[in-house]
Scaffold this active site. Sequence first.
Site, short mmCIF file in Angstrom:
data_model
loop_
_atom_site.label_atom_id
_atom_site.label_comp_id
_atom_site.label_asym_id
_atom_site.label_seq_id
_atom_site.Cartn_x
_atom_site.Cartn_y
_atom_site.Cartn_z
N THR A 188 0.82 -1.21 0.00
CA THR A 188 0.00 0.00 0.00
C THR A 188 0.86 1.26 0.00
O THR A 188 1.98 1.26 0.51
CB THR A 188 -0.90 -0.01 1.25
OG1 THR A 188 -1.53 1.26 1.38
CG2 THR A 188 -0.11 -0.25 2.53
N ASP A 189 0.27 2.36 -0.48
CA ASP A 189 0.97 3.65 -0.41
C ASP A 189 1.04 4.19 1.02
O ASP A 189 1.80 5.11 1.31
CB ASP A 189 0.30 4.69 -1.33
CG ASP A 189 -1.16 4.98 -0.99
OD1 ASP A 189 -1.69 4.37 -0.05
OD2 ASP A 189 -1.76 5.84 -1.68
N GLU A 190 0.25 3.59 1.94
CA GLU A 190 0.22 4.12 3.32
C GLU A 190 1.56 3.94 4.04
O GLU A 190 1.81 4.57 5.06
CB GLU A 190 -0.91 3.47 4.11
CG GLU A 190 -2.26 3.74 3.49
CD GLU A 190 -3.44 3.56 4.43
OE1 GLU A 190 -3.23 3.40 5.65
OE2 GLU A 190 -4.57 3.58 3.93
N TYR B 133 -1.92 -0.49 10.95
CA TYR B 133 -2.05 -1.15 9.64
C TYR B 133 -0.84 -0.84 8.76
O TYR B 133 -0.17 -1.75 8.26
CB TYR B 133 -3.34 -0.71 8.93
CG TYR B 133 -3.35 -1.02 7.45
CD1 TYR B 133 -3.40 -2.33 6.99
CD2 TYR B 133 -3.29 0.01 6.49
CE1 TYR B 133 -3.40 -2.62 5.63
CE2 TYR B 133 -3.29 -0.27 5.13
CZ TYR B 133 -3.34 -1.59 4.70
OH TYR B 133 -3.33 -1.87 3.35
N LYS C 81 2.19 -3.26 7.30
CA LYS C 81 2.47 -3.43 5.87
C LYS C 81 3.91 -3.01 5.57
O LYS C 81 4.61 -3.67 4.79
CB LYS C 81 1.49 -2.63 5.01
CG LYS C 81 0.06 -3.13 5.02
CD LYS C 81 -0.15 -4.50 4.39
CE LYS C 81 0.06 -4.53 2.90
NZ LYS C 81 -0.33 -5.88 2.33
#
Length: 352
Positions: A133-135, A158, A162
């Site tokens: 993810t870009d997060e 989260y 990741k």
Amino acid sequence: MNKKKLLITGGAGFIGSHVVRLFINKYPDYQIVNLDKLTYAGNLANLTDIENAPNYTFVKGDINDAEFIQKLFDEHQFDSVIHLAAESHVDRSIANPNEFVMTNIVGTLNLLNAAKLHWTDNTEGKMFYHVSTDEVYGTLGETGLFTETTSYDPRSPYSASKASSDHLVRAYFHTFNLPIVISNCSNNYGPNQFPEKLLPLVIHNIKHEKPIPVYGKGENVRDWLYVVDHAEAIDCIFHKGVNGETYNVGGNNEWRNLDLVHLLIKLTDQRLNREEGHSNKLITYVKDRAGHDLRYAIDASKIMNELNWAPTQDFEKELGGTIDWYLKNEKWLNDVTSGEYQKYYQKQYVTR
Ligand code: NAD
Ligand code: DAU
């Protein structure tokens, strides 16, 4: 030539089901195993159209179970993995971080260990593709874009889990020569997304004339990508991506949450034959998400220039089609929003 033996994890979830469908239909010569624990987010109803395909096998199982994963690799002798299984909802990671550490970090480690053990002698034709993810890059201010070299700065349990799994995947590339690729993608929308996420939740609440919960002032910005575009990017990276590389995937399509909610209201009210602006009254500002990242935006020029992938240009059309899907698939929505989901909803939006 030997048939490709591909393990897709998390294939009963939102993005995974679109990836499984694409690969099953496009690659009849591959033998594809979909491994999914069927958590609250996994739903075999997402895959009824391909469940009897000759190149498809579903296995119910848990990536946190290392012994089971090793046995699955023994049995199927996979030569490639596309790893999507994860706990994926930020709000749930704030309520219960431990589960995210288990599945997203330890689960990924178990898969890496199985691949490493089975591919030691010959890595030719092997690929471990980690979908991320870009997060992991944290949050942007009003300007700037995430590139593949942006420093990691995860700010929710989260995204931290990741980020940690991304680091492990890269560590296995550098330390053990495991063939890997990683992609970091922006927010997806489309059919089959669990209605804890913004888009399906808002569509569902407009339909049922329930309050639309907007966190904070609705000023946070996300870069929205149609899920089928993401599945096609995954196909492209899986086949053309360079070993050890990372690719950012995004829609070049930034929306402030409040503006997106207004667009959803406009398009959904139109479809329900309601007068323009009818559902504006449902907008309800609620307590902000803890540590809420202000803005995500992806620079996808690497995958566009090097691998020739491009996202769809017509956001309103795909968004309209997505709304139509949720309005039409009442049974799918009712099934996933009954039972456990009601308890989650009460805790997240009513009693907190
Ligand atoms: P999702 O929550 O809809 O689906 C996750 C799937 O993983 C479910 O089918 C679930 O049953 C399965 N799963 C969970 N724990 C498992 C376990 N222990 N063992 C086996 N299966 C398990 O998630 P999604 O939105 O489809 O996201 C898929 C992947 O893409 C995730 O890795 C996520 O981090 C990443 N991603 C998502 C987005 C997005 O916008 N949704 C964007 C970028 C990246
Ligand atoms: O950027 C990629 C990520 O996008 C993925 O890695 C995650 O798995 C996926 O869930 C998504 O994360 P977000 O937190 O951005 O998505 P979500 O749909 O939960 O929220 C989108 C924005 O809307 C965010 O700014 C929070 C806000 N929001 C969300 C909900 C559920 C609200 O204002 N109200 C809500 O009820």
